[in-house]
Design an enzyme around this catalytic site. Structure first.
Site, PDB file in Angstrom:
ATOM      1  CG  ASP A 164      39.792  28.440  44.657  1.00 45.60           C
ATOM      2  OD1 ASP A 164      40.885  28.395  44.097  1.00 45.60           O
ATOM      3  OD2 ASP A 164      38.726  28.096  44.103  1.00 45.60           O
ATOM      4  CG  ASP A 198      36.313  27.419  41.738  1.00 43.57           C
ATOM      5  OD1 ASP A 198      36.449  28.203  42.702  1.00 43.57           O
ATOM      6  OD2 ASP A 198      37.225  26.667  41.353  1.00 43.57           O
ATOM      7  CE1 TYR A 230      44.763  27.159  43.270  1.00 46.41           C
ATOM      8  CE2 TYR A 230      42.773  25.881  43.646  1.00 46.41           C
ATOM      9  CZ  TYR A 230      43.389  27.061  43.294  1.00 46.41           C
ATOM     10  OH  TYR A 230      42.634  28.146  42.948  1.00 46.41           O
ATOM     11  CD  GLU A 252      38.799  31.576  38.114  1.00 46.88           C
ATOM     12  OE1 GLU A 252      39.530  31.072  37.240  1.00 46.88           O
ATOM     13  OE2 GLU A 252      38.096  30.904  38.896  1.00 46.88           O
TER      14      GLU A 252
END
Ligand SMILES: *[C@@H]1O[C@H](CO)[C@@H](O)[C@H](O)[C@H]1NC(C)=O
Length: 433
Positions: free
Chosen positions: A79, A82, A231, A411
């Site tokens: 996603d 990672d 999440y 990120e």
């Protein structure tokens, strides 16, 4: 390392401030940015890579994903920086990619087929997740806590690839609803180019939606630390499942209330929307998608509306959307592009395992879980360019540190890019560079 991304799916936006920027030069090359924004998804691929793979520093990975549950759950996307497959954000990403392709596919030119391929990489995986075991919907692969303790290439992964699912006794209406949305939206993308695949997507979407409505519950309650704080489900699911009274009126009202809340106070206000310091650009790209799309609808319907005594036209929304995209592509006080590989000055130390570690081709031996941290802490630029990746972005003073350890700024994430593909096609169709 990715805790602030927890808020990524929270679609309640308010109290934006706007960063200032200086003089505006010519238009960015939206078409170049569009191609790159789609190419990025190849860098996030999990599973067996096809020969058409263009991001060649990536290799096969996660080939036994699903085996802990005796099913095949290979494929899909990692996603962000990672190596976890989180289906909730993946479904959101796929829904936005599909919606963007439906709205703007006609302006994508040769990138249309690349957009379809990016969607299909996700939906092939979702089909497995929805059909592998009757009564279950798989919603993720890879223990996020174990994964985040390592800094290793996806090709080297040796952390436990736990398999997560929701079921009648462990419901997850939110993740199931989002998965159904992704499958249904993608079925529309493929309706004409691959009717058989499209029907399969639609049939599966209906089954998954039925499951979401029949067994109600928030997936964070069922799965706990496997999905939270990464999440979490914040806004629940009931709202989404409300049987709205079958007219568009409530949606129009909600859309316009929302737009009135985010419009800058003065028409001359210039700058990037700023909501949160953690991965701020995810909010910017999602809102930009809504702005361009509502602008398009307003043009078609010859519709305008008012925020107090301010008249809002399709041009108002288009201009605001363009400012956001332009800022991301380098029209900002630092003259820095926040899309990797676009322009000359862009982030070089992104918080991304695969990008920051030497590729398998240049270093075939595994670095293991801890061995990669030497590449995490170095000030050297990343060896592999994750072309098209949009990072979390600058802070509220327009500053950006290009520091790998600062994941809130450096990120990239699938859901940042998933939302920008449509607006880039929209702008590429209007402003030729
Ligand atoms: C950005 O570009 C403008 C126009 O070329 C220039 O005037 C300005 O000094 C640049 N800013 C930085 C921080 O490089």
């Amino acid at each position: 390392m990715a805790l602030t991304r927890a808020a990524s799916l929270c679609l309640v936006f308010f109290s934006f401030t706007f960063l200032f920027w200086g003089t505006v030069q010519g238009n960015p090359n939206y078409r170049d940015a569009l191609a790159k924004s789609i190419l990025f998804f190849q860098g996030q691929r999990s599973g067996r890579l096809p020969t058409s793979q263009q991001i060649t520093w990536r290799s096969n990975s996660g080939l036994s994903d699903g085996s802990l549950a005796n099913v095949d759950l290979t494929g899909g996307y990692y996603d962000a920086g990672d190596n976890v497959k989180f289906n909730f954000p993946m479904a959101f990403t796929t829904t936005l990619l599909s919606w963007g392709t439906l709205e703007y596919g006609g302006r994508m030119g040769s990138d249309l087929q690349n957009a379809r391929a990016a969607i299909r990489w996700a939906t092939d995986y979702f089909l497995k997740c929805a059909t592998a075991t009757p009564g279950k919907l798989y919603v993720g692969v890879g223990d996020p806590n174990a994964d985040h303790n390592c800094w290793e290439r996806p090709e080297d992964m040796d952390t436990v690839r736990s398999v997560y699912s929701v079921s009648a006794s462990n419901p997850g209406s939110d993740v199931a609803g989002e998965t159904a949305a992704a499958l249904a939206a993608a079925s529309m993308v493929f309706r004409e180019v691959d009717p058989k695949y499209s029907s399969l997507l639609l049939k599966t979407a209906k089954n998954v939606m039925q499951f979401a409505m029949q067994y109600r519950g928030a997936y964070s309650d069922s799965l706990g630390s496997a999905v939270c704080p990464f999440y979490c489900s914040y806004s629940g699911y009931k709202e989404a499942l409300l049987d709205n009274d079958k007219t568009f009126e409530p949606f129009i009202q909600q859309a316009e209330d929302f737009i009135c809340r985010i419009l800058p106070n003065s028409p001359s206000s210039r700058g990037l929307m700023f909501k949160l310091s953690g991965s701020n650009l995810q909010y910017v790209t999602s809102i930009t998608f809504l702005l361009t799309t509502y602008s398009k609808y307003m043009t078609t319907a010859k519709h305008t509306f008012n925020c107090g005594n301010v008249l809002v036209t399709s041009t108002t929304l288009r201009n605001l959307a363009k400012k956001q995209v332009d800022y991301i592509l380098g029209v900002n006080p630092l003259n820095k592009s926040y899309m990797v590989g676009y322009g000359t000055d862009y982030p070089r130390r992104i918080h991304h395992r695969g990008s920051s570690l030497p590729s398998l081709a240049s270093h075939p031996q595994s670095y293991g879980c801890q061995g990669g941290f030497q590449f995490f802490y170095t000030a050297n630029p990343n060896p592999n360019i994750l072309t098209g990746a949009i990072v979390g972005g600058p802070d509220q003073n327009d500053a950006f540190s290009d520091d790998r350890t600062d994941y809130s700024q450096s990120e990239p994430a699938t859901y940042i890019n998933g939302a920008i593909v449509g607006p880039l096609a929209f702008l590429a169709g209007i402003y030729k560079s």
